[in-house]
Design an enzyme around this catalytic site. Structure first.
Site, mmCIF file in Angstrom:
data_model
loop_
_atom_site.group_PDB
_atom_site.id
_atom_site.type_symbol
_atom_site.label_atom_id
_atom_site.label_comp_id
_atom_site.label_asym_id
_atom_site.label_seq_id
_atom_site.Cartn_x
_atom_site.Cartn_y
_atom_site.Cartn_z
ATOM 1 N N THR A 169 97.368 -36.227 -8.782
ATOM 2 C CA THR A 169 97.754 -36.621 -7.423
ATOM 3 C C THR A 169 96.409 -37.457 -6.948
ATOM 4 O OG1 THR A 169 96.369 -34.816 -6.546
ATOM 5 C CG2 THR A 169 98.824 -34.539 -6.935
ATOM 6 N N GLU B 94 99.990 -37.874 -13.105
ATOM 7 C CA GLU B 94 98.907 -38.003 -13.849
ATOM 8 C C GLU B 94 97.768 -37.918 -12.668
ATOM 9 O OE1 GLU B 94 98.253 -40.334 -17.133
ATOM 10 O OE2 GLU B 94 100.496 -40.365 -17.508
ATOM 11 N N GLU C 124 94.696 -36.724 -4.497
ATOM 12 C CA GLU C 124 93.897 -35.914 -3.805
ATOM 13 C C GLU C 124 92.788 -35.743 -4.978
ATOM 14 O OE1 GLU C 124 97.074 -35.384 -3.312
ATOM 15 O OE2 GLU C 124 96.815 -36.187 -0.849
ATOM 16 N N ALA D 14 101.265 -24.148 -12.736
ATOM 17 C CA ALA D 14 99.876 -24.812 -13.371
ATOM 18 C C ALA D 14 100.023 -26.294 -13.339
ATOM 19 C CB ALA D 14 99.337 -23.985 -14.487
ATOM 20 N N THR E 285 107.888 -35.545 -19.356
ATOM 21 C CA THR E 285 108.452 -36.851 -19.597
ATOM 22 C C THR E 285 108.782 -37.078 -21.027
ATOM 23 O OG1 THR E 285 107.224 -37.685 -17.772
ATOM 24 C CG2 THR E 285 108.265 -39.462 -19.041
#
Lengths: 258, 382
Positions: B365, B363, B367, B130, B160
């Site tokens: 894509t 953060e 798309e 997910a 991160t």
């Protein structure tokens, strides 16, 4: 402990410099803190820290009320600044500058005055001693280390073959060499705080100086020509055929070095 | 319209540029090679106040804004993407959720150290199954009413700043009931919370990224961040800021490509002249200048919209999409201009080439950005 640091705001050395019609440096753009002054600022901040209290005051002379270089030093931690900005000072030479800075320093009544040994744009290297003479204060040059001991200052000063240890009474004018301390980076909070730190703007008349005796009007010097530095000439190569030392001896003798 | 930075912002740019060139640039290639997260340098960035820039002074912040943060990120990215993303994620994903959704007690507990860069926080949203599809979230947090604790089970991916020596916590999205996703603060060292070994990434080698696993990890009930069931909605609220900050990182990347190529095109000689005398090199360098200028404009326009309280969703998506795709193109151009040297890892452009690709992915894509933009245009796209 109240330390005054003389700082110069200069055109960014990373940008190509330009000369005005009167052969003085074009200072109309944005000016930055002369890096060689950042050492004095750092040393002053450290001395005040060690003394357990006091503050650092900046004194600077610049055209057009320029203060962005001062803001950098204020962001490092200096408390306030005196900026002398006056169209009368256009074309001022080293001695005029010293007169103006000395008058401003006198008004601040510091315990110690720190300067760089010379600026990175003019390079006359004479202003610190002139300030000391005008104020009647002892002057110590080329300081590598500065220690405050009660009412006196103890300095290790750089010499060609080592260092001298010199002590004199306070107040005094001490010029510090580049690299003696690692100047701190300001912080974002320091930058924000610097916005509201006081910068007292002064003029020639405001400092009680005679306009006829500073700036172009009072300059005892005139720039008559500016030329590129001569290209370094190739040296003489002496091939050692067993007798090369005689050539070297006579070469040094010719320079009156031996 | 007039784009001009304030004196404070210019002073910060000057400061971060000095710091990046003095303390980061000399080591960036080695950190990249060794996959080394330079804790001391991140702490020094904290001492500069970079992690606190957009937060109020009462929590130890600098009282600045997103525009100012973007300037810091841009200047770091000019030298090293890894340190830029460490700052971006530390502020945007570590501290910002606490500031935006935390209780007063949670803010007092976490923000001062986060703002000082003494600690870092991570945000665990993405899972192996997910990412942008948050409905697929499988991590669960069950409330043990008797002990007033959340019990977490599941896995997170690509998180991160989750495993550094400075990491104090990770905020984790988890199912807290049917159709209900909430955010929960999980402190580092919580039994059952394991940080997996670092990934072998294509780029961003000096940035810290791990998978996380939770096996009956228990945290106090009070570690719920914000409103129960609003975890994903809260995340969507802070996404716009994150996208603008990533755009700033891309601006720094493009500027670096321009700077390095402009120098190289003048220094490198072939056939008796600088290679920049050839249109085949000069024109791509001109293209880099165009990309840097346009990327900077869309980014700071979006930051300004944000800082002045205007709607920013579409501008943020446009900025993120445009700048990151430009950055990838810019690094490809730069590598080509450097020729064989551009393929050698010791040149910065080779590192930038590897580092840039993730900008089109993290953060949201490209798309997802196009999806956001087309929906904002009113298209019924799913």
């Amino acid at each position: 402990m109240h330390v005054v640091v003389c700082v110069k705001q200069i055109p960014d050395p990373a940008e190509p410099g330009k000369l005005e019609g009167d052969l003085t440096l074009d200072r109309s753009g944005k000016l930055i803190l002369d890096e060689s002054d950042s050492y004095g600022v750092e040393m002053a901040l450290q001395l005040v820290d060690k003394a357990g209290g006091g503050e650092v005051t900046l004194v600077s002379m610049a055209p057009n009320n320029e203060n962005s270089g001062l803001r950098t030093a204020l962001a490092m931690g200096a408390a306030k600044a005196i900026l002398i900005s006056d169209p009368l000072l256009s074309g001022a030479g080293a001695l005029d500058t010293a007169k103006v800075l000395a008058a401003a320093i006198k008004s601040a009544e510091p315990d110690l005055v720190l300067t760089a040994t010379e600026s990175s744009d003019g390079y006359t290297g004479t202003v610190p001693e002139q300030i000391a003479a005008l104020l009647g204060l002892p002057s110590i040059t080329f300081a590598k280390e500065v220690h405050i001991d009660g009412q006196s200052v103890n300095v290790r000063r750089q010499t060609e073959d080592g260092y001298d240890e010199v002590t004199c009474s306070l107040p005094a004018v001490v010029s510090v060499t580049a690299g003696v301390v690692e100047p701190r980076y300001p912080s974002f909070k320091g930058i924000m705080a610097a916005k509201s730190k006081p910068v007292e703007e002064q003029t020639v008349v405001g400092l009680g100086l005679d306009p006829a005796r500073v700036g172009v009007a009072g300059a005892g010097q005139e720039i008559v020509a500016v030329e590129d530095a001569p290209v370094r000439e190739a040296g003489e190569i002496i091939v050692d055929d067993g007798e090369a030392f005689t050539n070297i001896v006579s070469f040094l003798d010719g320079l009156k070095l031996i | 319209m007039h784009v001009e930075f304030t004196e404070t912002q210019e002073a910060l740019r000057h400061l971060v540029r000095d710091f990046a060139e003095g303390e980061i640039a000399p080591h960036a290639a080695a950190w990249d090679r060794d996959h080394h997260f330079p804790t001391e340098v991140v702490r020094a960035m904290g001492d500069l106040g970079l992690f606190g820039i957009p937060f109020p002074e009462q929590y130890g912040g600098g009282g600045g804004d997103l525009t100012t943060l973007c300037i810091a990120i841009e200047e770091l990215a000019r030298v090293d993407h890894s340190m830029a993303i460490t700052l971006e994620a530390g502020v945007g994903l570590g501290a910002n959720p606490i500031y935006r959704f935390g209780s007063e007690a949670q803010k007092q507990q976490w923000l001062p150290d986060l703002c000082a860069g003494a600690t870092l926080g991570g945000f665990g949203l993405t899972e192996p199954e997910a990412g942008s599809d948050a409905g697929g979230t499988r991590t669960t947090a069950a409330l043990d009413g008797e002990r007033a604790e959340w019990v977490l089970n599941g896995e997170k991916a690509f998180i991160t700043n989750s495993g550094t020596d400075l990491t104090a916590f990770v905020t984790v999205t988890a199912r807290t009931g049917p159709g209900e996703i909430s955010s929960i603060i999980v402190p580092s060292g919580t039994p059952g919370f394991e940080v997996q070994p670092a990934y072998r990434k294509m780029g961003w080698h000096a940035s810290d990224t791990h998978g996380l696993s939770f096996v009956d990890a228990r945290v106090p009930e009070g570690n719920l961040l914000g409103v129960r069931g609003r975890g994903f909605a809260q995340f969507l609220q802070i996404l716009d800021e994150g996208r603008i900050a990533i755009a700033a990182l891309a601006v720094g990347c493009i500027q670096a490509c321009l700077d390095h190529c402009l120098q190289y095109a003048q220094d490198r000689h072939a056939f008796g002249q600088p290679i920049g005398a050839n249109q085949g090199v000069a024109f791509p360098v001109a293209d880099l200048a165009v990309m840097a200028e346009t990327a900077r404009l869309v980014t700071y326009q979006a930051a300004w919209l944000h800082d002045t309280g205007r709607p920013v969703k579409q501008a943020a998506a446009i900025a993120k999409l445009h700048t990151t795709e430009s950055a990838v193109t810019a690094t490809r151009i730069a590598t080509q201009i450097f020729g064989g040297s551009g393929f050698i890892d010791e040149t910065p452009v080779a590192r930038f080439y590897r580092d840039a690709k993730i900008l089109e992915i993290g953060e949201g894509t490209s798309e997802i950005q196009r999806l956001v933009i087309s929906r904002e245009l009113g298209l019924p796209v799913r």
